[in-house]
Write an enzyme that holds these catalytic residues in place. Sequence first.
Site, short mmCIF file in Angstrom:
data_model
loop_
_atom_site.label_atom_id
_atom_site.label_comp_id
_atom_site.label_asym_id
_atom_site.label_seq_id
_atom_site.Cartn_x
_atom_site.Cartn_y
_atom_site.Cartn_z
N ARG A 1 51.92 -1.27 12.45
CA ARG A 1 51.19 -0.06 12.82
C ARG A 1 50.47 0.56 11.62
O ARG A 1 49.53 1.33 11.77
CB ARG A 1 52.15 0.97 13.44
CG ARG A 1 51.41 2.11 14.17
CD ARG A 1 52.34 2.96 15.02
NE ARG A 1 53.25 3.76 14.24
CZ ARG A 1 54.56 3.57 14.18
NH1 ARG A 1 55.13 2.58 14.86
NH2 ARG A 1 55.32 4.35 13.45
N TYR B 1 28.58 10.55 25.82
CA TYR B 1 29.44 9.72 26.64
C TYR B 1 30.39 10.60 27.44
O TYR B 1 30.99 11.53 26.91
CB TYR B 1 30.20 8.75 25.74
CG TYR B 1 31.20 7.87 26.45
CD1 TYR B 1 30.82 7.11 27.56
CD2 TYR B 1 32.51 7.78 26.01
CE1 TYR B 1 31.73 6.29 28.21
CE2 TYR B 1 33.42 6.96 26.65
CZ TYR B 1 33.03 6.23 27.75
OH TYR B 1 33.94 5.42 28.40
N ASP C 1 28.46 9.77 15.94
CA ASP C 1 28.80 8.53 16.65
C ASP C 1 27.57 7.61 16.56
O ASP C 1 26.55 7.85 17.20
CB ASP C 1 29.14 8.84 18.11
CG ASP C 1 29.61 7.61 18.89
OD1 ASP C 1 29.20 6.49 18.54
OD2 ASP C 1 30.37 7.77 19.86
N LYS D 1 31.02 -2.54 21.13
CA LYS D 1 29.61 -2.74 21.48
C LYS D 1 28.93 -3.66 20.46
O LYS D 1 29.25 -4.83 20.36
CB LYS D 1 28.93 -1.38 21.57
CG LYS D 1 29.69 -0.33 22.41
CD LYS D 1 29.95 -0.76 23.83
CE LYS D 1 30.45 0.38 24.71
NZ LYS D 1 31.73 0.96 24.35
#
Length: 457
Positions: A119, A172, A245, A270
């Site tokens: 982690r 978004y 972003d 993306k």
Amino acid sequence: MDATLKSSIRCSVTSDVALSGGSAFRRNNTFRVSGPRKGHAARRLVVRMDGVQSDNGTKTVNNANLSTSSVHAGERGGRPRIADSLTTPIVQTATYTFKNTAELIAYQEGRYGSYEYGRYGNPTSKVVEEKLRILEGAEDCLISASGMCAATTMLLALVPQNGHIVTTTDCYRRTRQFILTVLPKMGITATVVDPSDMEGLQKALNAQPCTLFFSESPTNPYLRCIDVELVSKMCHAANCIVCIDGTFATPINMRALDLGADLVLHSATKYIAGHNDVLAGALVGKKEYVDKVRKFHWVLGGVIDSHAAYLVLRGMKTLELRVMRQNENALNLARRLEAHPKIAKVHYPGLESHSEHAIAVRQMRGFGGVLSFEVKADLMGTAAFIDACRLPYIAPSLGGVESLIEQPTIVSYWDNSPEQRAELGIKDNLVRFACGVEDYADIEADVLQALDQIPQL
């Protein structure tokens, strides 16, 4: 019984031992093997008994029983060299080991470079972070399990309880949902301004202390462009962090950090990965902010799997090649559709008709592979156009090598009423087209034949 089977069989590197359901026991690294049970044919089995000696301090397991050897043999004596591998290996592990307590203490005190638990880091993921950090010209980078994981962790880590943020109208949907429905549970409020409303931004900054400005650029789905340099100057004067972003832009088309932003966020699903086969997110920027987010990320645990990280890494190698082709395809399609009689409006920052075209020209190298346009049709007429397209897949997402097409009303806002969609600016005839890397002539021909099949209004 055959005399050979009654004798002791000395096992060295490999020994052929006839084991066929009989019993065997080991003494002094020697197997004493009984004969086969009645009705069982003898089979040959290769058994490796000697451990691999190591002179590097690594513990080895010698003279072990079979179950122990199954777990440890071939690994405890030292791992194979991987530095000579051309491709970065996939380090598929949940935890990391230390030779002894002294080495562990050295790690805890920063004197020994390694990892402790999956982690908190992974060598494969670290290569992705370093590559993206360099592409963005950033001080640090953190990769995570998805773009929304990167966004939500960043917001929770940087905005304090009862804090205030500024964001923009066109964004978004899930980002807006988190800001407006989840953050208020912690007393965090938000001012939402139009991407071009600098007066509204200044009023928000003056009205109360603001921790963070967060916006896409270009935005989704109308491809609005933030004046990153101006926004950064205004926000920094008010001690407000700026996070952009940059999913639609990528570092190939725009490096927002060079324009003054503190952080850049990506849905690496993306363009960064680029093949529609992996989920990933990333945050790059100033080390002091990325460090703060990383510590919170360790708590929340939105860790990317090492194989997923490898897929992102593989995709990044062709990032510029893909993005430049997608830029070209989108610009050509936008220009062609803007002149088409069945298209009411095209939204693409590379067009002079776009409201922020001048900003885009100033701060972007290319204008991206996504365009949106409004068909001269109603809801179902627009759906009929999409259904008539043969080349693009009907699917959400963007940035992959395949072209994708969607109707935001149906894909993202079908659970909203027409009134709610109108308030958000989502029109029933709006189409979002994410260009892939196919030949432009094929993309254009397909879109035009689909338009030919819908009636002229």
